[in-house]
Write a protein that holds these residues in place. Structure first.
Motif, short mmCIF file in Angstrom:
data_model
loop_
_atom_site.label_atom_id
_atom_site.label_comp_id
_atom_site.label_asym_id
_atom_site.label_seq_id
_atom_site.Cartn_x
_atom_site.Cartn_y
_atom_site.Cartn_z
N LYS A 260 -0.51 -9.78 15.13
CA LYS A 260 -1.67 -9.90 14.23
C LYS A 260 -1.43 -9.08 12.98
O LYS A 260 -0.79 -8.04 13.02
N LEU A 261 -1.99 -9.56 11.88
CA LEU A 261 -1.86 -8.86 10.61
C LEU A 261 -2.81 -7.68 10.56
O LEU A 261 -3.97 -7.78 10.95
N GLY A 262 -2.31 -6.55 10.10
CA GLY A 262 -3.14 -5.35 9.99
C GLY A 262 -2.68 -4.49 8.84
O GLY A 262 -1.61 -4.70 8.26
N ILE A 263 -3.48 -3.49 8.49
CA ILE A 263 -3.11 -2.58 7.40
C ILE A 263 -2.06 -1.61 7.93
O ILE A 263 -2.31 -0.84 8.85
N SER A 264 -0.88 -1.65 7.32
CA SER A 264 0.19 -0.76 7.75
C SER A 264 0.28 0.48 6.86
O SER A 264 0.88 1.47 7.25
N ALA A 265 -0.31 0.40 5.65
CA ALA A 265 -0.32 1.56 4.76
C ALA A 265 -1.51 1.44 3.81
O ALA A 265 -1.85 0.34 3.37
N LEU A 266 -2.10 2.57 3.53
CA LEU A 266 -3.22 2.67 2.59
C LEU A 266 -2.78 3.55 1.44
O LEU A 266 -2.19 4.62 1.65
N PHE A 267 -3.06 3.09 0.22
CA PHE A 267 -2.71 3.85 -0.98
C PHE A 267 -3.99 4.07 -1.77
O PHE A 267 -4.69 3.11 -2.09
N ILE A 268 -4.30 5.33 -2.06
CA ILE A 268 -5.54 5.66 -2.77
C ILE A 268 -5.16 6.39 -4.05
O ILE A 268 -4.39 7.35 -4.03
N GLN A 269 -5.71 5.91 -5.15
CA GLN A 269 -5.48 6.55 -6.44
C GLN A 269 -6.79 7.13 -6.93
O GLN A 269 -7.79 6.43 -7.02
N PHE A 270 -6.78 8.42 -7.19
CA PHE A 270 -7.86 9.12 -7.87
C PHE A 270 -7.26 9.68 -9.14
O PHE A 270 -6.03 9.77 -9.26
N ASP A 271 -8.08 10.13 -10.07
CA ASP A 271 -7.55 10.77 -11.26
C ASP A 271 -6.79 12.02 -10.83
O ASP A 271 -7.35 12.94 -10.23
N GLY A 272 -5.48 12.04 -11.05
CA GLY A 272 -4.67 13.20 -10.70
C GLY A 272 -4.13 13.22 -9.29
O GLY A 272 -3.48 14.19 -8.89
#
Length: 155
Positions: free
Chosen positions: A30-42
Motif C-alpha cells: 500500500k502507498l504511504g508517506i515515507s518522508a515528511l518535509f516541513i519548511q518554516f522560515d529559517g
C-alpha cells in the motif's frame, strides 16, 4: 513528492510548507508517506517513516530531543512518532507510513492551500488548484500539487 499543506501567501510571517514523499509499503504494497518535509522560515525539517529527523541538513541524534535550538520551533521524537510545532501553533505528528496529522490554528482559515485542501473553504472549494482554479478531476488536482522542485515527471 506532493505539497500537502502550505500558507498560500509565501511572504506571510506565518508561512510554512509541508511536502510528503509517498512510497509503497514493503509489507503490504500500500502507498504511504515515507518522508515528511516541513519548511518554516529559517528551518527545513525532514522526517522519515522510521523516525529519523534532519534539521537544515543535520541529522539529530536521540539525545538531542526535545530539539529547541531554532527559536519558535520544537521537535520531539518519541516511540509513537515525531511531533513538530512552531510558535504560530502549526503542529505535525508523523507516525510513519500513512499516519500524519497536521493541525493549524483557526487564524489560518482560508489562508491554506495544498493537496490537503483549503482550511475553512466550502466543499466546492476544496479541490483548489495552485493556479486558483477549482477542479472536480482528482487526478488533475493531485498532479497540480506535485512539488515542482522535487518532481521529475513531465505533465
Amino acid at each position: 513528492m506532493y505539497v500537502l499543506a502550505s500558507v498560500c501567501n509565501e511572504s506571510a510571517p506565518t508561512w510554512f510548507r509541508a511536502l510528503a514523499q509517498f512510497s509503497p509499503c514493503i509489507e503490504d504494497g500500500k502507498l504511504g508517506i515515507s518522508a515528511l518535509f516541513i519548511q518554516f522560515d529559517g528551518a527545513f525539517i525532514a522526517v522519515t517513516a522510521e523516525g529519523n529527523v534532519w534539521v537544515n541538513g543535520h541529522r539529530l541524534n536521540r539525545g538531542q530531543f526535545p530539539f529547541t535550538d531554532i527559536p519558535g520551533l520544537s521537535i520531539v521524537a518519541e516511540a509513537n512518532g515525531v511531533f513538530v510545532e512552531n510558535s504560530a501553533g502549526v503542529r505535525f505528528l508523523f507516525r510513519g507510513l500513512g499516519e500524519l496529522t497536521v493541525t493549524v490554528p483557526r487564524s489560518f482559515m482560508k489562508q491554506m492551500c495544498g493537496s490537503c485542501g483549503v482550511f475553512g473553504a466550502s466543499y466546492a472549494g476544496e479541490l483548489l488548484m495552485p493556479d486558483g482554479l477549482v477542479t472536480s478531476d482528482i487526478q488533475r488536482f493531485l498532479r497540480g500539487w506535485l512539488a515542482p522542485e522535487f518532481t521529475s515527471c513531465l505533465n
